[in-house]
Design a protein around this motif. Structure first.
Motif: not given
Length: 113
Positions: A25-30, A45-52, A55-68
């Protein structure tokens, strides 16, 4: 990056996605996604994080707080809708009918209380 890696892995598992499916879905290798999830790839890359996030159906800022790791109701709804939109029209109609049926059952149960 380890906490971001952990969050990606935990979220993928919560979404019941295989590593292979996420990679596709991200367009990369396993193997690349495995490296990202296991912190062997220090700087996805930022591009990969955006694609992830997409795929997860979450806003990008979901990754801003890695502990949440909790998804908000809106995030869960967005994820459901993104998955729903991948279905063909017959499958969508089936799910819509199922939802209507469940709503009727729920109302009936509430009225009987």
């Amino acid at each position: 990056m380890e906490s971001l890696s952990k969050k990606i892995k935990e979220t993928r598992k919560k979404k019941k996605l295989t590593l292979e499916r996420l990679a596709k879905a991200v367009g990369s290798s396993k193997s690349y996604m495995w490296q990202v999830e296991n912190a062997h790839k220090n700087n996805p890359s930022f591009e990969i994080v955006v694609k992830i996030a997409k795929v997860f159906g979450v806003p990008l800022d979901y990754f801003a707080n890695p502990h949440d790791t909790q998804l908000s109701t809106d995030d869960k709804n967005n994820y459901f809708l993104s998955r729903f939109n991948e279905l063909d029209d017959d499958s969508k109609e089936l799910i819509e009918n199922l939802i209507e049926h469940l709503i009727r059952i729920n109302k009936k149960n509430i009225d009987q209380r």
